[in-house]
Write an enzyme that holds these catalytic residues in place. Structure first.
Site, PDB file in Angstrom:
ATOM      1  N   LYS A 154      29.900 -19.178-117.546  1.00 43.71           N
ATOM      2  CA  LYS A 154      29.427 -18.483-118.641  1.00 43.71           C
ATOM      3  C   LYS A 154      29.423 -16.816-118.569  1.00 43.71           C
ATOM      4  O   LYS A 154      28.837 -16.247-117.724  1.00 43.71           O
ATOM      5  CB  LYS A 154      28.022 -18.795-118.899  1.00 43.71           C
ATOM      6  CG  LYS A 154      27.460 -18.327-120.225  1.00 43.71           C
ATOM      7  CD  LYS A 154      26.088 -18.186-120.475  1.00 43.71           C
ATOM      8  CE  LYS A 154      25.457 -16.972-119.997  1.00 43.71           C
ATOM      9  NZ  LYS A 154      26.037 -15.737-120.805  1.00 43.71           N
ATOM     10  N   GLY A 207      23.007 -11.194-111.584  1.00 44.15           N
ATOM     11  CA  GLY A 207      22.400 -10.513-112.750  1.00 44.15           C
ATOM     12  C   GLY A 207      21.089  -9.960-112.208  1.00 44.15           C
ATOM     13  O   GLY A 207      21.000  -9.675-110.907  1.00 44.15           O
ATOM     14  N   SER A 208      20.251  -9.916-112.978  1.00 50.05           N
ATOM     15  CA  SER A 208      19.048  -9.103-112.786  1.00 50.05           C
ATOM     16  C   SER A 208      18.045  -9.978-111.733  1.00 50.05           C
ATOM     17  O   SER A 208      18.178 -11.254-111.816  1.00 50.05           O
ATOM     18  CB  SER A 208      18.325  -8.609-113.971  1.00 50.05           C
ATOM     19  OG  SER A 208      17.875  -9.821-114.635  1.00 50.05           O
ATOM     20  N   THR A 209      17.153  -9.227-110.924  1.00 48.26           N
ATOM     21  CA  THR A 209      16.379 -10.188-110.052  1.00 48.26           C
ATOM     22  C   THR A 209      15.339 -10.901-110.929  1.00 48.26           C
ATOM     23  O   THR A 209      15.263 -12.048-110.523  1.00 48.26           O
ATOM     24  CB  THR A 209      15.769  -8.830-109.297  1.00 48.26           C
ATOM     25  OG1 THR A 209      16.496  -8.474-108.377  1.00 48.26           O
ATOM     26  CG2 THR A 209      14.554  -9.709-108.444  1.00 48.26           C
ATOM     27  N   VAL A 211      15.589 -12.491-113.761  1.00 47.61           N
ATOM     28  CA  VAL A 211      16.325 -13.838-114.249  1.00 47.61           C
ATOM     29  C   VAL A 211      16.691 -14.746-113.099  1.00 47.61           C
ATOM     30  O   VAL A 211      16.571 -15.976-113.037  1.00 47.61           O
ATOM     31  CB  VAL A 211      17.466 -13.453-115.277  1.00 47.61           C
ATOM     32  CG1 VAL A 211      18.630 -14.923-115.484  1.00 47.61           C
ATOM     33  CG2 VAL A 211      17.345 -12.595-116.404  1.00 47.61           C
ATOM     34  N   GLY A 212      17.240 -13.876-112.139  1.00 50.17           N
ATOM     35  CA  GLY A 212      17.435 -14.727-110.898  1.00 50.17           C
ATOM     36  C   GLY A 212      16.263 -15.576-110.346  1.00 50.17           C
ATOM     37  O   GLY A 212      16.403 -16.702-109.802  1.00 50.17           O
ATOM     38  N   GLU A 229      23.180 -13.167-106.547  1.00 48.61           N
ATOM     39  CA  GLU A 229      23.521 -11.803-106.440  1.00 48.61           C
ATOM     40  C   GLU A 229      22.729 -11.089-107.261  1.00 48.61           C
ATOM     41  O   GLU A 229      23.061 -10.945-108.646  1.00 48.61           O
ATOM     42  CB  GLU A 229      25.188 -11.478-106.444  1.00 48.61           C
ATOM     43  CG  GLU A 229      26.013 -12.365-105.481  1.00 48.61           C
ATOM     44  CD  GLU A 229      26.004 -11.848-104.049  1.00 48.61           C
ATOM     45  OE1 GLU A 229      25.105 -10.810-103.716  1.00 48.61           O
ATOM     46  OE2 GLU A 229      26.379 -12.564-103.256  1.00 48.61           O
ATOM     47  N   CYS A 263      25.783  -2.975-109.022  1.00 49.79           N
ATOM     48  CA  CYS A 263      24.683  -3.286-108.111  1.00 49.79           C
ATOM     49  C   CYS A 263      24.684  -2.657-106.900  1.00 49.79           C
ATOM     50  O   CYS A 263      23.526  -2.449-106.201  1.00 49.79           O
ATOM     51  CB  CYS A 263      24.490  -4.757-108.020  1.00 49.79           C
ATOM     52  SG  CYS A 263      26.261  -5.293-107.315  1.00 49.79           S
ATOM     53  N   GLU A 356      15.427  -0.217-109.964  1.00 50.18           N
ATOM     54  CA  GLU A 356      17.083  -0.125-110.225  1.00 50.18           C
ATOM     55  C   GLU A 356      17.315   0.310-111.757  1.00 50.18           C
ATOM     56  O   GLU A 356      16.692  -0.083-112.892  1.00 50.18           O
ATOM     57  CB  GLU A 356      17.560  -1.674-110.273  1.00 50.18           C
ATOM     58  CG  GLU A 356      18.807  -1.429-110.570  1.00 50.18           C
ATOM     59  CD  GLU A 356      19.703  -2.935-110.317  1.00 50.18           C
ATOM     60  OE1 GLU A 356      19.171  -3.602-111.083  1.00 50.18           O
ATOM     61  OE2 GLU A 356      20.845  -2.811-109.813  1.00 50.18           O
TER      62      GLU A 356
END
Ligand code: NAD
Length: 454
Positions: A154, A207-209, A211-212, A229, A263, A356
Site C-alpha cells: 500500500k 511511517g510515523s511513530t 501509527v507504528g 521504521e 527520517c 520530529e
C-alpha cells in the site's frame, strides 16, 4: 467507490485521480496473493533469481520515466528521484542473488541429522509513507519476493504513482500474476486490513511513530510478524577538532535534503562551544547557497514540501518569537515552498528541538565536551541516524559506540547503503532492513530432526 486527487506540490494543480480500494477489494487481492504464494514459493531458486534480475533490468531501463513520475507526484528533485529509482534496481539486483543462497544449517546431533530450513512466511503487507515512495517500497518487496513470499503493497495516499508503475513493470518482467500487488488506498482502510487479515503473515511498516505503535498493538492479536521504521530526530555532532569547513558545507544537505522530509534528517546540530561561532558563520553561507528551486532542474537541491497540510504542520513549529538564526531562500508563486530554517534555541526544551518536524528546520545547540555531547544526543525518544565529526579517531570510535542510534556516519553524512543494515533504536523502529540479514525478517527458521537409527 472513492477517489483521491493527487495535487502537484510544485504547481498546486491536480495531477491525476486515483481509485482508493475498499475492504472488499483489499480482501480479494490478499486472497489472490495467498493463492499465488503456493506456486511462487515453489519456483526453483535459479528461476526466481532470474525473474528478479529481469525486474531489476526493466526498472533500470525505466529510471528516467520513474524519476519524472516522482518529480510530478512528490516534488522530489530530479537528481534525488533518479537515485531513488536506481535504488529500487540495486535492491532487486542485490536480493536476486538470495534465492540460491537461502540455506539453513546442519547441526550435529546424536542418532540422526538435524537441518534448519529458511521458509517463506506467506503474504507480506508493506505499508509505505509518502516521503520516499520508491526506495522504501523496494526495501520491503525486494527481500520479501526473493525469500519466496508474495506481497501486497500500500503506497501512501499522497504518492502512489511510482508504486503503481513498479507493479506494472513487475508483471512485464515476468513476476507471475498475484505475486506482487500494489493497492492504493487509505491507511485506515487498506493498511488496517493488512493488520487484521489473518492471511497477511507479516507487516513491514514505515511511517510515523504514532501509527507504528497502533499497528504494533494490532499485530499483537495474531502475533503477526512486524518490522517498523519510524520517526527520527538525529544528531549531527561536530567536535571542535573536526574539519569544520567540511562539516558546515555538508550540514545543509544532511537536514534539508528532500525538504527535510527524511527520517534520517540530521535535524539537531550539536557543535562544541569553542567552534560554535566559526561553524555558524560557515553554515550560514552554505544554507544561503542551498538551491531551493523547481525540482525538475538538474541544479535543484531542494523542492517544495509534499502538501499544504505538511506546510501547515511545519509552520506550527515556528510560532512568533521562535529563535530563528537565519534562513535560506525559496521561490515565490505557487508550490508548498518552505525556506531552509536554522534555529538557535536556548536549551533542549524547545518543541522544535525535541520533536520530529519533517520539514527543512534544524536546531543548533552548543555542547561542552564529549560526555556532554553523548548525553545531549541520547536525550531523545528516537534513535535512527546521526553523524560524528572529529579528527580524533579514538574519540570517533567512542562516540559512535555511545550514541543510541542504528545508522551512524563518521566525518560524513552518508548512512544508507542497500547492502548494509538500516533501522532504528528506541522509538525509531523495530528490526532491520537491507543488508545481508534482512532475509531473516522474511523467513521462519524451521528445525527438522531426521532419525537415522532405522
Ligand atoms: P504515516 O504514519 O501517517 O503514514 C505511513 C503509512 O501508513 C501511509 O501509507 C498511511 O496510509 C498508512 N497508515 C496510516 N494510518 C494507518 C493505520 N491506522 N493502519 C495502517 N496503515 C496506516 O506517516 P507519513 O506521514 O506518511 O510519513 C512520515 C513519517 O514516516 C515520519 O515520521 C518519518 O520519520 C517516517 N519515516 C521513517 C522512515 C524509517 O525508515 N525509519 C523512513 C521514512 C519515513
Amino acid at each position: 467507490m472513492s477517489n483521491y486527487t493527487i495535487i502537484s506540490p510544485v504547481t498546486e494543480k491536480p495531477v491525476q485521480d486515483i481509485h482508493l480500494a475498499d475492504v472488499t477489494e483489499t480482501d480479494a487481492i490478499i486472497l489472490k496473493a495467498a493463492h499465488a504464494f503456493e506456486s511462487w514459493r515453489k519456483v526453483n531458486p535459479g528461476d526466481r533469481a532470474r525473474i528478479l534480475r529481469a525486474f531489476a533490468s526493466l526498472v533500470d531501463s525505466h529510471i528516467e520515466e520513474l524519476a519524472q513520475l516522482e518529480v510530478l507526484n512528490s516534488g522530489h528533485t530530479i537528481g534525488n528521484a533518479r537515485w531513488e529509482a536506481g535504488n529500487v534496481r540495486d535492491v532487486l539486483n542485490y536480493y536476486s542473488a538470495a534465492p540460491e543462497r537461502l540455506f539453513g544449517r546442519q547441526i550435529p546431533v546424536p542418532n540422526g541429522i538435524d537441518i534448519t530450513f529458511k521458509e517463506p512466511l506467506g503474504v507480506i503487507g508493506i505499508i509505505v509513507p509518502w516521503n520516499f515512495p520508491m526506495p522504501i517500497a523496494g526495501w520491503g518487496f525486494g527481500p520479501a519476493l526473493a525469500a519466496g513470499n508474495t506481497v501486497v503493497l500500500k503506497p501512501a495516499e499522497l504518492t502512489p504513482l511510482t508504486a503503481i508503475r513498479l507493479g506494472e513493470l513487475a508483471l512485464q518482467a515476468g513476476i507471475p500474476e498475484g505475486v506482487f500487488n500494489v493497492i492504493p488506498g487509505k491507511g485506515s482502510v487498506v493498511g488496517d486490513r493488512f493488520v487484521t487479515h489473518p492471511l497477511v503473515r507479516k507487516i513491514v511498516f514505515t511511517g510515523s511513530t504514532g501509527v507504528g505503535k497502533q499497528i504494533m498493538r494490532g499485530c499483537a492479536d495474531q502475533v503477526k510478524r512486524l518490522t517498523l521504521e519510524l520517526g527520527g530526530k538525529s544528531a549531527n555532532i561536530i567536535f571542535a577538532d573536526a574539519d569544520i569547513e567540511k562539516a558546515a558545507a555538508g550540514a545543509p544537505g544532511a537536514v534539508f535534503d528532500n525538504a527535510g522530509q527524511d527520517c534520517c534528517a540530521r535535524s539537531r546540530i550539536l557543535i562544541q562551544r569553542s567552534a560554535y561561532d566559526k561553524f555558524m558563520e560557515l553554515f550560514e553561507v552554505a544554507v544561503k547557497k542551498f538551491r531551493v528551486e523547481d525540482p525538475s532542474l538538474d541544479t535543484a537541491e531542494m523542492g517544495p514540501l509534499i502538501s499544504s497540510t505538511q506546510y501547515a504542520r511545519v509552520s506550527e513549529f515556528l510560532p512568533e518569537g521562535t529563535p530563528i538564526a537565519f534562513q535560506g531562500s525559496k521561490p515565490t508563486g505557487p508550490g508548498y515552498w518552505f525556506a531552509p530554517t536554522v534555529l538557535a534555541p536556548k536549551d533542549s526544551k524547545d518543541r522544535a528541538y525535541r520533536e520530529e518536524i519533517f520539514g527543512p528546520v534544524v536546531s543548533v545547540l552548543p555542547f561542552e565536551d564529549e560526555a556532554d555531547a553523548i548525553r545531549i544526543a541520547n536525550d531523545s525518544e528516537y534513535g535512527l541516524s546521526g553523524s560524528i565529526w572529529s579528527r580524533d579517531l579514538a574519540r570517533a570510535v567512542r562516540v559512535s559506540r555511545a550514541v543510541e542510534a542504528g545508522n551512524l556516519s563518521v566525518n560524513s553524512n552518508s548512512s544508507v547503503r542497500y547492502w548494509t543494515p538500516f533501522g532504528g533504536y528506541k522509538q525509531s523502529g523495530l528490526g532491520r532492513e537491507l543488508g545481508p540479514d534482512a532475509l531473516d525478517a522474511f523467513t521462519e527458521t524451521k528445525n527438522v530432526f531426521f532419525d537415522t537409527q532405522g
